[in-house]
Design an enzyme around this catalytic site. Structure first.
Site, mmCIF file in Angstrom:
data_model
loop_
_atom_site.group_PDB
_atom_site.id
_atom_site.type_symbol
_atom_site.label_atom_id
_atom_site.label_comp_id
_atom_site.label_asym_id
_atom_site.label_seq_id
_atom_site.Cartn_x
_atom_site.Cartn_y
_atom_site.Cartn_z
ATOM 1 N N CYS A 31 39.910 -109.360 35.078
ATOM 2 C CA CYS A 31 40.798 -108.202 35.043
ATOM 3 C C CYS A 31 41.248 -107.787 36.430
ATOM 4 C CB CYS A 31 40.121 -107.026 34.336
ATOM 5 S SG CYS A 31 38.717 -106.336 35.236
ATOM 6 N N PHE A 81 33.942 -111.688 27.510
ATOM 7 C CA PHE A 81 33.531 -113.078 27.717
ATOM 8 C C PHE A 81 33.687 -113.542 29.152
ATOM 9 C CE2 PHE A 81 38.124 -113.664 26.887
ATOM 10 C CZ PHE A 81 38.466 -114.544 27.910
ATOM 11 N N GLU A 121 30.425 -112.786 21.813
ATOM 12 C CA GLU A 121 29.855 -113.862 20.998
ATOM 13 C C GLU A 121 30.362 -115.232 21.441
ATOM 14 O OE1 GLU A 121 33.525 -112.340 18.798
ATOM 15 O OE2 GLU A 121 31.935 -111.563 20.109
ATOM 16 N N GLU A 148 49.268 -108.896 29.889
ATOM 17 C CA GLU A 148 48.138 -109.436 30.638
ATOM 18 C C GLU A 148 47.870 -110.841 30.091
ATOM 19 O OE1 GLU A 148 43.625 -108.180 31.994
ATOM 20 O OE2 GLU A 148 44.252 -107.754 29.936
ATOM 21 N N SER A 192 40.070 -105.783 26.702
ATOM 22 C CA SER A 192 41.521 -105.625 26.707
ATOM 23 C C SER A 192 41.906 -104.175 26.436
ATOM 24 C CB SER A 192 42.148 -106.527 25.648
ATOM 25 O OG SER A 192 41.823 -106.065 24.343
ATOM 26 N N LYS A 215 25.805 -105.408 23.428
ATOM 27 C CA LYS A 215 26.521 -106.304 22.519
ATOM 28 C C LYS A 215 27.433 -107.175 23.381
ATOM 29 C CE LYS A 215 29.789 -107.386 20.582
ATOM 30 N NZ LYS A 215 30.497 -108.740 20.636
#
Length: 499
Positions: free
Chosen positions: A281, A149, A176, A382, A226, A173
């Protein structure tokens, strides 16, 4: 309410599963959109469209592919603001950050435009009498990208332009949580002339992901997200015989030596820790202050952090926006509220922050935690939010040992005026990307992006030369042709006979 549909076979396809996911405006907390969540059957449809398109796209000429990619690059450039506006509306990042995201994605489109050079093979002639050996690279087939995201346009553009330039077809993909930018990217690719089925977008949750990982017609999977999910993606897709590059999480450190320019280091720490609300990240989330500079460095960071203006991403005055969801905002806040009990000094606590007129938004202010212990939650995890932790080290060696003890190895940086110290650091540190007086060492498009240890699962980094190698497979051809002078009797090629 706006709905976001799949993009399959070159056209918009309404969701048929009956399942929908909410998409919120992070600045207001209101649900503005619903996105279709694909069933396994809808995933099958997307993969089938990609497989059918591969029959011709995989053998298309490099000239055809690059012509489309050049047109695509021009369309993306013309629609930068539109793409950025969708990112801001669904992710929440400020417009300037969103524009920067699009610019970094465009770097990989530009790399893909030069694929003719990247795909050149090798040839050795006369390795034996009249024997030549050639090494070539060919596409894999249908490949998949599963993207996060936090960069809904950039990370997809780190994947599919290079993949299709290499001759593959692609099923994307996207997250969402902010799906609209991915659909616009696909629509612009079709406008550029990309044949139907070469790029498909299927939205979904775990059902769609699991279907893609198990699908027999998928040859490779790229993932960014992640570490726990990256590990699962790598294990599952590998078990199903697929090539995998799975980029995981990070805890990026910035080592500040006593000779560093503290103003430059403080500026860098603030921009690298709090930019894009820390939801990246490559954010610097841990500063390691060496020697006696710790107090002064923390004071300078605090002074700058307190001046950052937080507000809606669409407001030109805003320098940082909200977090993506209410649940994520609350999770990030939990690390701050629990820090003092684990020994940290809370220099800045942003958990009570709100914006007038937008009280239901997913707001959190900037937090700064000093003298953090390495066994605390705020250091070990994180956080993925605007929380910067500061640790203290007496020596360079102690700082390097602290950083190398982290299970993550995505990126790191050193701030110093000493070239010898910087050289030692870049060789001794255990991370995939290193910055010297550069806080966020994300490589340019023609070098590859990726970490070490629990920040990467698989052998290939993303984009650059590694990206080309990931989306192709090598083939070596050994050829022996008889001399034309030895042609069979009755066949005259105009060469003198050898006998």
């Amino acid at each position: 309410m706006k709905t976001v549909s799949h993009w399959i076979g070159g056209k918009s396809v309404e969701g048929a599963s009956g399942n929908w996911g909410p998409v919120t405006d992070p600045a207001t907390g209101a649900v503005t959109t619903q996105v279709a969540l694909a069933s396994a059957e809808e995933v099958d449809s997307a993969v089938a469209a990609a497989k059918a398109a591969y029959a011709t796209w995989g053998t298309s000429s490099l000239a055809q592919r690059t012509a489309i990619l050049f047109r695509y690059r021009a369309l993306l450039d013309a629609r930068r603001d539109d793409i950025a506006a969708l990112i801001t509306a669904e992710h929440g990042k400020v417009h300037a950050d969103a524009l920067g995201e699009v610019a970094r994605g465009l770097e990989i489109v530009e790399l893909a435009c030069g694929i003719t050079t990247q795909l050149k093979g090798e040839l050795s002639t006369q390795v034996s009498s009249r024997v030549d050996v050639a090494a070539i690279r060919q596409p894999l087939g249908v490949v998949v990208g599963i993207t996060p995201f936090n960069f809904p346009a950039m990370v997809p553009m780190w994947m599919f332009p290079l993949a299709i330039a290499c001759g593959n077809t692609f099923v994307l993909k996207p997250s969402e949580k902010d799906p609209s930018a991915a659909v616009l990217l696909a629509e612009l690719a079709a406008e550029a002339g990309l044949p139907d089925g070469v790029l498909n977008v299927v939205h979904g949750d775990k059902v769609a992901v699991d279907a893609l990982l198990a699908h027999p017609d998928v040859a490779a999977v790229s993932f960014v997200g992640s570490t726990p999910i990256a590990r699962h993606i790598h294990a599952t897709a590998s078990a199903n015989g697929k090539r995998v590059q799975a980029l995981g999480g990070a805890k990026n450190h910035m080592l500040v030596l006593p000779d560093a320019d503290l103003d430059a280091a403080a500026d860098a720490a603030v921009s690298a820790a709090y930019g894009s609300a820390g939801e990246r990240c490559m954010a610097i989330s841990a500063v390691v202050a060496v020697g006696a500079i710790g107090d002064e460095l923390v004071a300078r960071i605090r002074e700058r952090a307190e001046k950052i203006k937080i507000g809606p991403g669409a407001d030109p005055a805003s320098e940082m926006g909200p977090l993506i969801t209410r649940a994520h905002r609350d999770k990030v806040a939990g690390y701050v509220t629990g820090a003092a009990a684990q020994g940290a000094e809370v220099v800045l606590d942003g958990t009570g922050y709100t914006v007038e007129g937008y009280e239901d938004g997913h707001w959190i202010g900037l937090s700064l935690l000093d003298k953090v212990a390495t066994d605390s939650d705020a250091y070990r995890d994180e956080i993925f939010g605007p929380v910067l932790v500061v640790l203290r080290a007496e020596t360079y060696e102690e700082g390097v040992e602290l950083i190398n003890s982290s299970p993550f190895g995505n990126g790191t940086a050193i701030f110093t005026r000493d070239g010898g110290a910087a050289r030692r650091f870049q060789l001794e540190i255990e991370a995939g990307m290193v910055g010297v007086n550069v806080p966020i060492p994300v490589p340019v498009g023609y070098h590859s992006f990726g970490g070490w240890k629990d920040s990467l699962f698989g052998d290939h980094h993303i984009y650059g030369n590694d990206g080309v190698h990931f989306y192709t497979r090598g083939k070596v051809v050994t050829t022996r042709w008889p001399d034309p002078a030895d042609a069979p009797t009755g066949v005259d090629l105009g060469f003198p006979r050898n006998h």
